[in-house]
Write a protein that holds these residues in place. Structure first.
Motif, short mmCIF file in Angstrom:
data_model
loop_
_atom_site.label_atom_id
_atom_site.label_comp_id
_atom_site.label_asym_id
_atom_site.label_seq_id
_atom_site.Cartn_x
_atom_site.Cartn_y
_atom_site.Cartn_z
N MET A 44 0.81 -1.20 0.00
CA MET A 44 0.00 0.00 0.00
C MET A 44 0.85 1.27 0.00
O MET A 44 0.41 2.32 -0.47
N GLU A 45 2.09 1.18 0.50
CA GLU A 45 2.98 2.34 0.41
C GLU A 45 3.35 2.60 -1.05
O GLU A 45 3.44 3.74 -1.50
N VAL A 46 3.57 1.52 -1.81
CA VAL A 46 3.85 1.66 -3.23
C VAL A 46 2.64 2.26 -3.94
O VAL A 46 2.78 3.16 -4.78
N LEU A 47 1.45 1.77 -3.61
CA LEU A 47 0.23 2.29 -4.23
C LEU A 47 0.07 3.78 -3.93
O LEU A 47 -0.30 4.57 -4.82
N ALA A 48 0.33 4.18 -2.69
CA ALA A 48 0.21 5.60 -2.33
C ALA A 48 1.20 6.45 -3.11
O ALA A 48 0.88 7.56 -3.56
N ALA A 49 2.41 5.93 -3.30
CA ALA A 49 3.42 6.67 -4.07
C ALA A 49 3.00 6.79 -5.53
O ALA A 49 3.21 7.83 -6.17
N LEU A 50 2.41 5.71 -6.07
CA LEU A 50 1.93 5.77 -7.46
C LEU A 50 0.84 6.82 -7.62
O LEU A 50 0.86 7.61 -8.56
N VAL A 51 -0.11 6.83 -6.69
CA VAL A 51 -1.20 7.81 -6.78
C VAL A 51 -0.65 9.23 -6.67
O VAL A 51 -1.10 10.14 -7.39
N ALA A 52 0.33 9.43 -5.80
CA ALA A 52 0.93 10.76 -5.67
C ALA A 52 1.59 11.19 -6.97
O ALA A 52 1.46 12.34 -7.41
N ASP A 53 2.32 10.26 -7.61
CA ASP A 53 2.97 10.58 -8.89
C ASP A 53 1.92 10.85 -9.96
O ASP A 53 2.06 11.78 -10.77
N LEU A 54 0.88 10.04 -9.98
CA LEU A 54 -0.18 10.21 -10.97
C LEU A 54 -0.83 11.59 -10.83
O LEU A 54 -1.06 12.29 -11.82
N ARG A 55 -1.10 11.99 -9.60
CA ARG A 55 -1.74 13.28 -9.38
C ARG A 55 -0.81 14.43 -9.79
O ARG A 55 -1.28 15.47 -10.26
N GLU A 56 0.49 14.24 -9.65
CA GLU A 56 1.44 15.27 -10.11
C GLU A 56 1.38 15.44 -11.62
O GLU A 56 1.62 16.54 -12.14
N GLN A 57 1.05 14.39 -12.34
CA GLN A 57 0.94 14.48 -13.80
C GLN A 57 -0.33 15.23 -14.23
O GLN A 57 -0.42 15.68 -15.36
N ASP A 58 -1.29 15.33 -13.33
CA ASP A 58 -2.52 16.11 -13.54
C ASP A 58 -3.25 15.73 -14.83
O ASP A 58 -3.50 16.57 -15.70
N PRO A 59 -3.61 14.45 -14.99
CA PRO A 59 -4.34 14.05 -16.20
C PRO A 59 -5.76 14.60 -16.21
O PRO A 59 -6.32 14.94 -15.16
N ASP A 60 -6.36 14.67 -17.38
CA ASP A 60 -7.73 15.14 -17.51
C ASP A 60 -8.73 14.09 -17.06
O ASP A 60 -9.87 14.43 -16.70
N HIS A 61 -8.34 12.82 -17.10
CA HIS A 61 -9.24 11.75 -16.69
C HIS A 61 -8.39 10.58 -16.19
O HIS A 61 -7.21 10.45 -16.57
N ILE A 62 -8.98 9.73 -15.34
CA ILE A 62 -8.30 8.56 -14.80
C ILE A 62 -9.19 7.34 -15.00
O ILE A 62 -10.40 7.40 -14.74
N VAL A 63 -8.59 6.25 -15.45
CA VAL A 63 -9.31 4.99 -15.65
C VAL A 63 -8.69 3.93 -14.76
O VAL A 63 -7.47 3.77 -14.73
N CYS A 64 -9.52 3.19 -14.03
CA CYS A 64 -9.08 2.04 -13.24
C CYS A 64 -9.80 0.81 -13.76
O CYS A 64 -11.04 0.75 -13.73
N THR A 65 -9.02 -0.18 -14.23
CA THR A 65 -9.64 -1.35 -14.85
C THR A 65 -9.67 -2.57 -13.94
O THR A 65 -9.33 -3.68 -14.34
N GLY A 66 -10.11 -2.37 -12.70
CA GLY A 66 -10.52 -3.49 -11.88
C GLY A 66 -9.52 -4.06 -10.90
O GLY A 66 -8.38 -3.62 -10.78
N ASP A 67 -10.02 -5.05 -10.16
CA ASP A 67 -9.33 -5.69 -9.04
C ASP A 67 -8.94 -4.67 -7.98
O ASP A 67 -7.80 -4.58 -7.53
N ILE A 68 -9.94 -3.93 -7.58
CA ILE A 68 -9.77 -3.00 -6.47
C ILE A 68 -9.93 -3.76 -5.15
O ILE A 68 -9.41 -3.36 -4.11
N CYS A 69 -10.64 -4.89 -5.20
CA CYS A 69 -10.84 -5.76 -4.04
C CYS A 69 -9.89 -6.94 -4.09
O CYS A 69 -9.14 -7.13 -5.06
N ASN A 70 -9.93 -7.77 -3.04
CA ASN A 70 -9.10 -8.96 -2.96
C ASN A 70 -9.94 -10.23 -2.89
O ASN A 70 -9.77 -11.14 -3.70
N LEU A 71 -10.87 -10.29 -1.93
CA LEU A 71 -11.73 -11.46 -1.77
C LEU A 71 -13.21 -11.13 -1.95
O LEU A 71 -14.06 -11.96 -1.67
#
Length: 320
Positions: A44-71
């Motif tokens: 989750m620390e890696v995920l938080a760092a990815l989201v921080a980097d993504l937000r710095e890029q300031d895209p116009d839209h964000i797509v998440c293609t699944g597996d947000i859950c585990n079980l």
């Protein structure tokens, strides 16, 4: 220029401790698999760092293609909503589900109720999928390949009726001056994943694309970056996969990353380019290569330049 980010397979944690009554059937094997290794593979620390980097890029839209859950536990749904809210508003974030989101019967229905505005189209429809969102020069077409499966199976299915509706959507959008981007969790081409992890009706999806085309198809599931080509009515259609957004990894292709696409509208069509931003050995997210998807000639004809971040599709961790 319109820019959108694509992330996938975040496997948001930590996994809430399940009650004994929830550890029946597939969830039991999945929980054992989680405790024996999958939990350490997703950080989750890696995920938080990815989201921080993504937000710095300031895209116009964000797509998440699944597996947000585990079980697919009901206790995971509030965390899934918090994660998506952290990416942005429902207007600016689109979600399609993966196999872990539909882990057992009822899981997907509960998750979609919790994150509803992120997985809805611009116009109400009788069936949730496919949905269509028009953002700038792009029409995002969301499909669901998420279905409950037996233990140790992680395959997906679109179904005849959803593919037929997708065909109708893409055909109608072809008359508009929009780049058509299809979003789905499983790699939707034949051979895109091994048996037991594949999209079982990929051949039908391929036939549909051959008939009506698309400008780009994006997916997750394999936890690595990849590029494949399908034939459309006017030329090649690129199919691009992204790495897991939370993979700690031990080699480059298994480290966390996301894709940043650029769509430029011109008189002759669209120029679509992409950058892979991934975790390096020092724990920073940096550019790891770019590739171009350019349009030339009449609408529908695509030319794919030789991509830098292409990676072979390896055997993934055991399905669970």
């Amino acid at each position: 220029m319109f820019r959108f980010a694509h992330l996938t397979d975040p496997h948001v944690g930590p996994l809430p401790r399940p009650a004994l009554r929830h550890l029946l059937g597939k969830r039991l094997t999945g929980y054992v698999n989680w405790r024996r290794g999958r939990s350490s593979a997703h950080c989750m620390e890696v995920l938080a760092a990815l989201v921080a980097d993504l937000r710095e890029q300031d895209p116009d839209h964000i797509v998440c293609t699944g597996d947000i859950c585990n079980l697919g536990l009901s206790s995971e749904w509030p965390g899934s909503r918090i994660f998506l809210d952290g990416l942005g508003s429902p207007e600016d974030v689109s979600f399609v589900p993966g196999n872990h989101d539909a882990y057992v019967r009822g899981s997907l229905r509960g998750l979609l109720a919790a994150i509803d505005p992120f997985a809805q189209g611009d116009e109400p429809t009788v069936k949730r999928f496919p949905y269509v969102r028009r953002r700038g020069p792009v029409a995002f077409v969301g499909l669901s390949s998420a279905v409950p499966t037996a233990p140790f199976v992680a395959s997906g299915r679109l179904g005849r009726s959803q593919i037929k509706r997708a065909e109708e959507c893409l055909a109608a959008l072809a008359t508009e001056k929009l780049a058509r981007v299809v979003m789905v969790h499983h790699p939707p081409h034949v051979g895109g994943a091994p048996a037991g992890r594949n999209l079982v009706d990929a051949h039908r999806f391929e036939r549909m694309i051959a008939k009506v085309g698309a400008d780009l198809v994006i997916h997750g599931h394999n936890h690595v970056s990849s590029v494949a080509i399908l034939e459309g009515p006017g030329g090649p259609v690129p199919v691009v996969g992204a790495p897991s957004a939370s993979a700690r990894g031990g080699v480059v292709v298994h480290r966390a990353g996301y894709l940043l696409f650029r769509v430029e509208d011109g008189a002759g069509g669209y120029a679509i380019s992409a950058e892979l931003r991934g975790l390096d050995a020092s724990g920073e997210f940096v550019s790891q290569g770019a590739f171009d998807i350019s349009k030339s000639g009449k609408r529908g004809r695509t030319v794919l330049a030789a991509p830098t971040p292409t990676a072979p599709i390896p055997q993934a961790p055991p399905a669970g």
